[in-house]
Scaffold this active site. Structure first.
Site, PDB file in Angstrom:
ATOM      1  N   GLU A   1      -1.150  -1.502  -4.756  1.00  0.00           N
ATOM      2  CA  GLU A   1      -2.362  -0.708  -4.960  1.00  0.00           C
ATOM      3  C   GLU A   1      -2.030   0.493  -5.837  1.00  0.00           C
ATOM      4  O   GLU A   1      -1.030   1.170  -5.632  1.00  0.00           O
ATOM      5  CB  GLU A   1      -2.936  -0.230  -3.629  1.00  0.00           C
ATOM      6  CG  GLU A   1      -4.222   0.555  -3.811  1.00  0.00           C
ATOM      7  CD  GLU A   1      -4.916   0.892  -2.513  1.00  0.00           C
ATOM      8  OE1 GLU A   1      -5.970   1.536  -2.580  1.00  0.00           O
ATOM      9  OE2 GLU A   1      -4.416   0.517  -1.428  1.00  0.00           O
TER      10      GLU A   1
ATOM     11  N   ASP B   1       0.879  -1.168   0.000  1.00  0.00           N
ATOM     12  CA  ASP B   1       0.000   0.000   0.000  1.00  0.00           C
ATOM     13  C   ASP B   1       0.919   1.221   0.000  1.00  0.00           C
ATOM     14  O   ASP B   1       1.439   1.605   1.045  1.00  0.00           O
ATOM     15  CB  ASP B   1      -0.898  -0.017   1.240  1.00  0.00           C
ATOM     16  CG  ASP B   1      -1.813   1.191   1.323  1.00  0.00           C
ATOM     17  OD1 ASP B   1      -2.203   1.719   0.262  1.00  0.00           O
ATOM     18  OD2 ASP B   1      -2.135   1.610   2.446  1.00  0.00           O
TER      19      ASP B   1
ATOM     20  N   ASP C   1      -2.166   0.872   7.423  1.00  0.00           N
ATOM     21  CA  ASP C   1      -1.501   0.729   6.124  1.00  0.00           C
ATOM     22  C   ASP C   1      -1.061  -0.716   5.882  1.00  0.00           C
ATOM     23  O   ASP C   1      -1.096  -1.203   4.755  1.00  0.00           O
ATOM     24  CB  ASP C   1      -0.296   1.670   6.044  1.00  0.00           C
ATOM     25  CG  ASP C   1      -0.701   3.112   6.261  1.00  0.00           C
ATOM     26  OD1 ASP C   1      -1.190   3.736   5.305  1.00  0.00           O
ATOM     27  OD2 ASP C   1      -0.542   3.595   7.393  1.00  0.00           O
TER      28      ASP C   1
END
EC number: 3.1.21.10
Length: 165
Positions: A67, A7, A140
């Site tokens: 992502e 992420d 996260d």
């Protein structure tokens, strides 16, 4: 198969590693990289790159899932995240790892069944899918685990559909 989910961000990069054997998912590790907030962007990116290289060398993933930035109203934020994403892609490429990128909506859909699921719903699904007592922290890292789970789901679906050929 060992999957590293990432992420990306310039303030915090979450990462999570899962092992996928048949339909069983197991947690290998997770955490986050937090470069000094006062550092200029190039130094933060260097910190992130070095940290991701260490993560890759420690966990030895087979594949990496990242992502993609979401550009809705805050283009400046999306561009900054894109820089961190590029660093993640570079770290993986320098280790000859296959990388797949997923949009936030795809991750939500693969993990929860709904592309509009809330952050809390996704984190709870991560907890359930990995059979954990608590939601992984920091957030996260939980998000990065969702990216890894999404990749596993995507690969499993691709394998099922290719068997019909």
């Amino acid at each position: 198969m060992r999957i590293l989910g990432i992420d990306p961000g310039t303030m915090v990069v979450g990462y999570g590693v899962i092992e996928a054997a048949d339909d069983e998912l197991s947690l290998i590790g997770f955490s986050s990289l937090t470069p000094p907030a006062s550092a200029p962007i190039p130094q933060r990116l260097a910190y992130i790159y070095k940290g991701l290289v260490e993560v890759i060398e420690l966990y030895q993933p087979d594949e990496v899932a990242v992502e993609s930035p979401f550009a809705d109203k805050n283009i400046k934020s999306a561009l900054a995240i894109g820089k961190a994403q590029a660093v993640a892609l570079l770290a993986a490429a320098n280790h000859s790892l296959s990388v797949t990128e997923y949009s936030p909506a795809c991750i939500k859909s693969r993990v929860s069944g709904s592309g509009t699921a809330s952050k809390e719903q996704i984190q709870e699904m991560v907890r359930l899918l990995l059979n954990l007592a608590e939601i992984p922290q920091p957030n996260d890292a939980a998000d990065a685990l969702a990216v890894a789970i999404c990749h596993h789901s995507h690969r499993a679906f691709a394998n099922i559909t290719s068997q019909g050929d």
